[in-house]
Design a protein around this motif. Structure first.
Motif, PDB file in Angstrom:
ATOM      1  N   ASP A  92     -34.908 -19.188  18.827  1.00 13.81           N
ATOM      2  CA  ASP A  92     -33.577 -18.909  19.484  1.00 13.81           C
ATOM      3  C   ASP A  92     -33.815 -17.392  20.238  1.00 13.81           C
ATOM      4  O   ASP A  92     -33.094 -17.283  21.479  1.00 13.81           O
ATOM      5  CB  ASP A  92     -32.266 -18.858  18.606  1.00 13.81           C
ATOM      6  N   MET A  93     -34.389 -16.355  19.816  1.00 16.48           N
ATOM      7  CA  MET A  93     -34.584 -15.218  20.479  1.00 16.48           C
ATOM      8  C   MET A  93     -35.269 -15.245  21.649  1.00 16.48           C
ATOM      9  O   MET A  93     -34.892 -14.670  22.513  1.00 16.48           O
ATOM     10  CB  MET A  93     -35.060 -14.181  19.339  1.00 16.48           C
ATOM     11  N   LEU A  94     -36.076 -15.899  21.741  1.00 15.64           N
ATOM     12  CA  LEU A  94     -36.826 -15.982  22.852  1.00 15.64           C
ATOM     13  C   LEU A  94     -36.235 -16.754  24.025  1.00 15.64           C
ATOM     14  O   LEU A  94     -36.006 -16.292  25.017  1.00 15.64           O
ATOM     15  CB  LEU A  94     -38.083 -16.915  22.777  1.00 15.64           C
ATOM     16  N   ASP A  95     -35.199 -17.597  23.750  1.00 17.11           N
ATOM     17  CA  ASP A  95     -34.266 -18.406  24.713  1.00 17.11           C
ATOM     18  C   ASP A  95     -33.374 -17.436  25.171  1.00 17.11           C
ATOM     19  O   ASP A  95     -33.094 -17.307  26.173  1.00 17.11           O
ATOM     20  CB  ASP A  95     -33.480 -19.542  24.013  1.00 17.11           C
TER      21      ASP A  95
ATOM     22  N   SER B 134     -36.785 -18.300  35.927  1.00 18.10           N
ATOM     23  CA  SER B 134     -37.010 -18.797  34.637  1.00 18.10           C
ATOM     24  C   SER B 134     -38.618 -18.657  34.306  1.00 18.10           C
ATOM     25  O   SER B 134     -39.180 -18.232  33.479  1.00 18.10           O
ATOM     26  CB  SER B 134     -36.430 -20.130  34.297  1.00 18.10           C
ATOM     27  N   GLU B 135     -39.420 -19.278  35.248  1.00 14.13           N
ATOM     28  CA  GLU B 135     -40.812 -19.268  34.898  1.00 14.13           C
ATOM     29  C   GLU B 135     -41.471 -17.752  34.938  1.00 14.13           C
ATOM     30  O   GLU B 135     -42.348 -17.641  34.083  1.00 14.13           O
ATOM     31  CB  GLU B 135     -41.456 -19.948  36.154  1.00 14.13           C
ATOM     32  N   GLY B 136     -41.191 -16.941  35.836  1.00 12.15           N
ATOM     33  CA  GLY B 136     -41.467 -15.591  35.925  1.00 12.15           C
ATOM     34  C   GLY B 136     -41.361 -14.735  34.672  1.00 12.15           C
ATOM     35  O   GLY B 136     -42.030 -14.105  34.073  1.00 12.15           O
ATOM     36  N   ILE B 137     -39.732 -15.150  34.260  1.00 12.15           N
ATOM     37  CA  ILE B 137     -39.450 -14.394  32.909  1.00 12.15           C
ATOM     38  C   ILE B 137     -40.072 -14.782  31.909  1.00 12.15           C
ATOM     39  O   ILE B 137     -40.666 -14.050  30.816  1.00 12.15           O
ATOM     40  CB  ILE B 137     -37.782 -14.444  32.881  1.00 12.15           C
ATOM     41  N   ARG B 138     -40.356 -16.092  31.636  1.00 17.73           N
ATOM     42  CA  ARG B 138     -41.216 -16.723  30.354  1.00 17.73           C
ATOM     43  C   ARG B 138     -42.460 -16.055  30.296  1.00 17.73           C
ATOM     44  O   ARG B 138     -43.089 -15.685  29.442  1.00 17.73           O
ATOM     45  CB  ARG B 138     -41.024 -18.158  30.484  1.00 17.73           C
ATOM     46  N   ARG B 139     -43.186 -16.164  31.678  1.00 20.77           N
ATOM     47  CA  ARG B 139     -44.452 -15.558  31.616  1.00 20.77           C
ATOM     48  C   ARG B 139     -44.449 -13.967  31.024  1.00 20.77           C
ATOM     49  O   ARG B 139     -45.565 -13.485  30.402  1.00 20.77           O
ATOM     50  CB  ARG B 139     -45.046 -15.398  33.056  1.00 20.77           C
ATOM     51  N   GLN B 140     -43.415 -13.384  31.572  1.00 20.70           N
ATOM     52  CA  GLN B 140     -43.471 -11.674  31.000  1.00 20.70           C
ATOM     53  C   GLN B 140     -43.148 -11.765  29.504  1.00 20.70           C
ATOM     54  O   GLN B 140     -43.576 -10.741  28.848  1.00 20.70           O
ATOM     55  CB  GLN B 140     -42.308 -11.137  31.748  1.00 20.70           C
ATOM     56  N   ILE B 141     -42.274 -12.896  28.804  1.00 17.26           N
ATOM     57  CA  ILE B 141     -42.080 -12.708  27.621  1.00 17.26           C
ATOM     58  C   ILE B 141     -43.391 -13.159  26.989  1.00 17.26           C
ATOM     59  O   ILE B 141     -43.863 -12.580  25.776  1.00 17.26           O
ATOM     60  CB  ILE B 141     -41.034 -13.709  27.572  1.00 17.26           C
ATOM     61  N   GLY B 142     -44.058 -14.113  27.616  1.00 17.03           N
ATOM     62  CA  GLY B 142     -45.413 -14.491  26.729  1.00 17.03           C
ATOM     63  C   GLY B 142     -46.548 -13.504  26.636  1.00 17.03           C
ATOM     64  O   GLY B 142     -47.299 -13.397  25.609  1.00 17.03           O
ATOM     65  N   SER B 143     -46.332 -12.542  27.692  1.00 14.65           N
ATOM     66  CA  SER B 143     -47.397 -11.339  27.746  1.00 14.65           C
ATOM     67  C   SER B 143     -47.037 -10.210  27.246  1.00 14.65           C
ATOM     68  O   SER B 143     -47.695  -9.335  26.855  1.00 14.65           O
ATOM     69  CB  SER B 143     -47.993 -11.345  29.479  1.00 14.65           C
ATOM     70  N   GLY B 144     -45.836 -10.109  27.101  1.00 14.86           N
ATOM     71  CA  GLY B 144     -45.304  -8.670  26.303  1.00 14.86           C
ATOM     72  C   GLY B 144     -44.778  -8.795  25.038  1.00 14.86           C
ATOM     73  O   GLY B 144     -44.663  -7.646  24.635  1.00 14.86           O
ATOM     74  N   ILE B 145     -44.424  -9.691  24.520  1.00 16.02           N
ATOM     75  CA  ILE B 145     -43.845  -9.696  23.292  1.00 16.02           C
ATOM     76  C   ILE B 145     -44.949 -10.427  22.319  1.00 16.02           C
ATOM     77  O   ILE B 145     -45.181 -11.612  22.652  1.00 16.02           O
ATOM     78  CB  ILE B 145     -42.478 -10.503  23.142  1.00 16.02           C
TER      79      ILE B 145
ATOM     80  N   GLY C 191     -48.329 -17.094  24.240  1.00 18.87           N
ATOM     81  CA  GLY C 191     -48.392 -16.978  25.775  1.00 18.87           C
ATOM     82  C   GLY C 191     -47.444 -18.066  26.433  1.00 18.87           C
ATOM     83  O   GLY C 191     -46.646 -18.668  25.738  1.00 18.87           O
ATOM     84  N   TYR C 192     -47.649 -17.977  27.816  1.00 15.24           N
ATOM     85  CA  TYR C 192     -47.127 -18.853  28.480  1.00 15.24           C
ATOM     86  C   TYR C 192     -47.908 -20.225  28.986  1.00 15.24           C
ATOM     87  O   TYR C 192     -48.992 -19.879  29.946  1.00 15.24           O
ATOM     88  CB  TYR C 192     -46.298 -18.299  29.664  1.00 15.24           C
ATOM     89  N   ARG C 193     -47.614 -21.347  28.729  1.00 13.83           N
ATOM     90  CA  ARG C 193     -48.590 -22.348  28.885  1.00 13.83           C
ATOM     91  C   ARG C 193     -47.823 -23.642  29.253  1.00 13.83           C
ATOM     92  O   ARG C 193     -47.039 -23.827  28.685  1.00 13.83           O
ATOM     93  CB  ARG C 193     -49.566 -22.720  27.597  1.00 13.83           C
ATOM     94  N   GLN C 194     -48.405 -24.182  30.460  1.00 16.99           N
ATOM     95  CA  GLN C 194     -47.815 -25.633  30.782  1.00 16.99           C
ATOM     96  C   GLN C 194     -46.581 -25.569  30.839  1.00 16.99           C
ATOM     97  O   GLN C 194     -45.691 -26.447  30.613  1.00 16.99           O
ATOM     98  CB  GLN C 194     -48.056 -26.410  29.896  1.00 16.99           C
ATOM     99  N   GLY C 195     -45.755 -24.535  31.618  1.00 13.88           N
ATOM    100  CA  GLY C 195     -44.391 -24.332  31.755  1.00 13.88           C
ATOM    101  C   GLY C 195     -43.434 -24.099  30.829  1.00 13.88           C
ATOM    102  O   GLY C 195     -42.075 -24.052  30.887  1.00 13.88           O
ATOM    103  N   LYS C 196     -43.733 -23.656  29.522  1.00 17.23           N
ATOM    104  CA  LYS C 196     -42.988 -23.042  28.635  1.00 17.23           C
ATOM    105  C   LYS C 196     -43.929 -22.221  27.715  1.00 17.23           C
ATOM    106  O   LYS C 196     -44.986 -21.992  27.747  1.00 17.23           O
ATOM    107  CB  LYS C 196     -42.740 -24.472  27.581  1.00 17.23           C
ATOM    108  N   LEU C 197     -42.875 -21.427  26.722  1.00 18.84           N
ATOM    109  CA  LEU C 197     -43.314 -20.315  25.937  1.00 18.84           C
ATOM    110  C   LEU C 197     -44.171 -20.978  24.545  1.00 18.84           C
ATOM    111  O   LEU C 197     -43.846 -22.169  24.153  1.00 18.84           O
ATOM    112  CB  LEU C 197     -42.377 -19.377  25.334  1.00 18.84           C
ATOM    113  N   ASP C 198     -45.296 -20.569  24.451  1.00 20.50           N
ATOM    114  CA  ASP C 198     -46.238 -21.291  23.275  1.00 20.50           C
ATOM    115  C   ASP C 198     -46.053 -20.171  22.060  1.00 20.50           C
ATOM    116  O   ASP C 198     -46.210 -19.061  22.231  1.00 20.50           O
ATOM    117  CB  ASP C 198     -47.515 -21.395  23.736  1.00 20.50           C
TER     118      ASP C 198
END
Length: 308
Positions: free
Chosen positions: A225-228, A242-253, A277-284
């Motif tokens: 839920d924190m990621l969301d 949303s895609e750009g922000i998820r990419r930044q979350i995936g690489s920054g946290i 990371g960010y894979r196939q449109g969502k955070l992994d």
């Protein structure tokens, strides 16, 4: 906690007590005005809410009428004078020895950590304790809405705090302003007290520009839920997808450490998730430590713990 003139509560040893005392409405208003004026704030019918730090470091929150229907409401949060350590948190049952060593290793290996949880779950306490694991010689900048962090043992420490506007007399200084300013101050790490809004985007950009080892806290019901919530708060900035922000979350946290306050008022680590990371449109991501501090990915924990 003052819920109007006749209902006064105090929390002692994690227990809420109702005191058998009262205060007149006029005297309560006088006390509130005295406290807020001493910290250069104001509260009135036009500005009925104030959040400030008192001179002794305690956190003050006031809600006046008409917003506070049976107010005024006054809340003062005082912080411990005897500083806890990770070992003390371990002994109190917040974590096991294995998890404590993992957290120390995560800080020393410059992993980016987000501590999540509900109100009064121990987020700030854990953040204070983890800050003492930062190696000597690093330049650390702390950024807070109302200063409550107690970062000791850091020689090269810069503390920044937001400033609200005062009826047009002063310009507001926001969390976003401070994060952008901190990037120009040559930080090795940044410690952001709590993210609550659009400043999440500025924080993500900082985490993706070489400021490894940074830490922050946020309110959520779980690690996932924190990621969301980080994504939702970053979108509040009004630019970015949303895609750009998820990419930044995936690489920054790298890690989300989620805390929970139980019915008996004890605090514990409920789960730790690793952001892959960010894979196939969502955070992994995957859970590596689950309820009861049970380790699910021993090899991952061992690798990070080796830096402790």
């Amino acid at each position: 906690m003052v819920n109007g003139p006749t209902k006064i509560f105090v929390e002692r040893k994690n227990r809420m007590e109702c005191l058998s005392i009262s205060i007149s409405s006029e005297r309560l208003r006088q006390l509130i005005q005295k406290m807020v004026s001493e910290v250069d704030r104001r509260v009135n019918y036009r500005d009925p809410i104030v959040d400030a730090r008192l001179k002794d470091g305690a956190r003050l929150n006031v809600v006046m009428q008409p917003v506070g229907l049976e107010g005024p409401y006054l809340t003062i949060r005082k912080f411990r004078k005897d500083l806890l350590t990770l070992e003390a948190l371990r002994d109190r049952g917040m974590m096991t020895e294995q998890v404590m060593i993992f957290l120390i290793g995560a800080v020393r290996s410059r992993q980016n950590l987000m501590i999540s949880g509900g109100t009064s779950s121990g987020k700030t306490t854990l953040l204070n304790c983890l800050s003492r694991c930062i190696p000597k010689g690093e330049r650390v900048i702390s950024i807070e809405d109302s200063a409550e962090l107690n970062l000791i043992g850091i020689d090269n420490l810069v503390r920044l705090e937001t400033r609200p506007s005062a009826a047009g007399e002063t310009l507001e200084v926001t969390m976003s302003d401070l994060i952008r300013t901190a990037l120009r101050m040559r930080p090795d790490r940044m410690v952001v007290g709590e993210i609550r809004g659009a400043e999440a985007l500025d924080m993500l950009q900082a985490l993706n520009t070489g400021h490894d080892g940074s830490m922050s806290t946020g309110h959520s019901n779980s690690g996932a839920d924190m990621l969301d919530r980080i994504e939702a708060m970053a979108l509040m900035a009004g630019h970015g997808t949303s895609e750009g922000i998820r990419r930044q979350i995936g690489s920054g946290i790298q890690w989300i450490v989620h805390l929970k306050k139980d019915a008996d008022n004890s605090r514990r680590i409920q789960e730790i998730i690793q952001v892959l990371g960010y894979r196939q449109g969502k955070l992994d991501f995957e859970t590596v430590i689950t309820d009861g501090c049970r380790v699910l990915r021993t090899e991952v924990i061992a690798q990070v713990s080796s830096y402790a």
